[in-house]
Scaffold this active site. Structure first.
Site, short mmCIF file in Angstrom:
data_model
loop_
_atom_site.label_atom_id
_atom_site.label_comp_id
_atom_site.label_asym_id
_atom_site.label_seq_id
_atom_site.Cartn_x
_atom_site.Cartn_y
_atom_site.Cartn_z
N VAL A 121 23.82 11.25 -3.81
CA VAL A 121 24.51 10.50 -4.87
C VAL A 121 23.59 10.45 -6.08
CG1 VAL A 121 25.47 8.27 -5.58
CG2 VAL A 121 25.77 9.07 -3.22
N HIS A 122 24.09 10.89 -7.24
CA HIS A 122 23.23 10.81 -8.43
C HIS A 122 23.99 10.68 -9.74
CE1 HIS A 122 24.30 15.03 -9.05
NE2 HIS A 122 23.82 14.91 -10.27
N ARG A 123 25.28 10.97 -9.77
CA ARG A 123 26.00 10.99 -11.04
C ARG A 123 26.13 9.58 -11.62
NH1 ARG A 123 28.09 15.72 -12.77
NH2 ARG A 123 28.29 17.40 -11.23
N ARG A 132 17.19 8.30 -10.06
CA ARG A 132 18.11 7.43 -10.79
C ARG A 132 18.84 6.50 -9.83
NH1 ARG A 132 22.57 10.68 -12.79
NH2 ARG A 132 21.45 11.12 -14.71
#
Length: 361
Positions: free
Chosen positions: A204-206, A237
Site C-alpha cells: 500500500v503506498h498510493r 509514506r
C-alpha cells in the site's frame, strides 16, 4: 545519438535496466542516466541499481520527498540544468511519476524530443497524481511506446495518433530475464519463515489510500480480519501516515509480518510464491499477472483493465473491509492465461524505433 534517461522510482529502475543494457551495447549511442532521487531509501533505490546491473547514474539530483508541486518544481529546475550541459538528442522517460513529468516538461521547453515508455495508460481518475503525470507526458511526447493495445486506443481517443507504437511491456522483459535468478538467489522465505502459497503479500503506498484515514484504516482492518499469514513491506509514506493517523494497533496481529521495503529479487520471490497479492500499485498488479499470481487491487479503478478482463485481477474499492475480504476469500487461480504484454522483446523493439527515427541505423 545521445539519449538522456530520467528515472527516480523503483518501477522505473526495473524498466530502464532492460533498455539501458540494449542501448549501451551499441557504440552509436551514448546514454546519460539522471536519477532524480524521488526514491532514496536503499532498498527502493541503490539496491535496484546493484541487482539489476543498471549503470551508476551520471547525475543524481538528490531531490527526495516533498509536496507534489515543490518536488516536481525542484526536479524541473535541476533537470533543466542537466539538459543544458548534456544537450541530448532525445529524453527518455518511464511511467507516471513526478520524475516522468518533470523530465518531459523540461525537455519540451527546450524543444528536445521526448520518448515515453509505458504511454497510453489511463485510470480515468484525475484525483490520482499519476494520472495527471501520464496524461500530460503523453501529450508532450514525440515517441509513444504503448504496452498494450488498450493503451494505443486510449491515445487515439485523445487525438494522439502519430508516432504511437504498440511495443509490448518492457517490465515483461525484466521478469523473463530475472525471475529464475531471483528465485535462486533470494532467501527471503527462509528469513521470514513463510512457505509458498501459504501467505498473502500486501503493498500500500498510493496517496489516495495513505492520506485518507478512513481508507487506510479499512485496508489495515482487512489484514487483521483475514486471519491468514501476511507479508507487508511497508512503504516509507505508508509508515509515516500510519503513525500520523494513530493506526499502529492495527498492525499488532501475529499473522502480519511488517517488514522494511525489499529489493527486486526478494520482491519477485514473494510475489511468485504468494497465495495472492493485495496492492494499490499499478506495477505490482502487472508483476502479479506476469508471475501468474492472483491480484486484488485496493483501489476504485485500475489502468490495467486487461488483467481484470482476464480474471487474474479483482478491483475491490476501499469502501469497507468486508467487501474486500469477500473478494480475497473467493479468489482462485484462473485456468486461462492470455498473452497481454508481448513476447519479452520490448527493449529490442524500442531500440530499433529510436535508431530509425534518429537516422542512427
Amino acid at each position: 545519438m545521445k539519449i538522456l534517461t530520467v528515472v527516480g522510482a523503483r518501477p522505473q529502475f526495473v524498466k530502464a535496466c532492460m533498455l539501458s543494457r540494449k542501448l549501451r551495447s551499441q557504440s552509436i549511442i551514448k546514454e546519460v542516466i539522471v536519477h532524480t532521487g524521488q526514491h532514496y531509501n536503499h532498498n527502493m533505490s541503490d539496491a535496484f541499481f546493484s541487482q539489476l546491473a543498471l549503470p551508476k547514474p551520471d547525475h543524481n539530483l538528490g531531490i527526495g520527498s516533498d509536496k507534489q508541486g515543490k518536488q516536481t518544481a525542484r526536479m524541473l529546475s535541476k533537470i533543466e540544468e542537466v539538459l543544458l550541459s548534456e544537450r541530448p538528442d532525445i529524453v527518455l522517460v518511464y511511467g507516471d511519476t513526478n520524475s516522468t513529468l518533470a523530465g518531459s516538461l523540461a525537455a519540451s521547453k527546450h524543444h528536445i524530443p521526448v520518448a515515453h515508455v509505458e504511454a497510453g495508460l489511463r485510470s480515468f481518475n484525475k484525483k490520482m497524481p499519476e494520472e495527471i503525470n501520464r496524461v500530460l507526458t503523453d501529450h508532450m511526447s514525440t515517441l509513444l511506446f504503448c504496452p498494450t493495445q488498450t493503451a494505443v486506443e486510449n491515445l487515439e481517443k485523445e487525438g494522439i495518433r502519430n508516432e504511437v507504437y504498440m511495443t509490448g511491456d518492457i517490465m515483461y522483459d525484466a521478469i523473463l530475464h530475472y525471475k529464475s535468478i531471483a528465485l535462486h538467489q533470494s532467501n527471503i522465505c527462509a528469513r521470514l519463515n513463510i512457505k509458498p502459497k501459504n501467505y498473502y503479500l500486501v503493498t500500500v503506498h498510493r496517496a489516495e489510500n495513505t492520506d485518507d484515514p478512513h481508507r487506510l484504516r479499512t485496508l489495515l482492518k482487512v489484514l487483521t480480519q483475514l486471519n491468514e499469514n501476511i507479508v507487508f513491506p511497508l512503504h516509507p509514506r505508508t509508515k509515516q501516515r500510519i503513525k500520523h493517523w494513530n493506526l499502529l494497533d492495527l498492525l499488532s496481529s501475529k499473522n502480519i509480518k511488517v517488514i522494511e521495503p525489499i529489493n527486486y529479487f526478494d520482491m519477485l520471490t514473494v510475489e511468485s510464491h504468494a497465495k495472492a497479492i493485495l496492492t494499490d500499485s499499478g506495477g505490482v498488479q502487472k508483476e502479479a499477472y506476469m508471475l501468474r499470481t492472483p491480484c486484488i487491487t485496493l483501489r476504485d479503478e485500475t489502468e490495467w483493465i486487461e488483467t481484470v478482463q482476464a480474471g487474474w485481477n479483482h478491483v475491490t474499492g476501499v469502501s469497507d473491509s468486508q467487501t474486500i475480504l469477500d473478494v480475497v476469500r473467493k479468489t482462485i487461480v484462473p485456468k486461462a492465461y492470455p498473452n497481454l504484454f508481448g513476447n519479452g522483446d520490448t527493449s529490442e523493439t524500442i531500440y530499433k524505433i529510436l535508431c530509425k527515427k534518429t537516422g542512427k541505423h
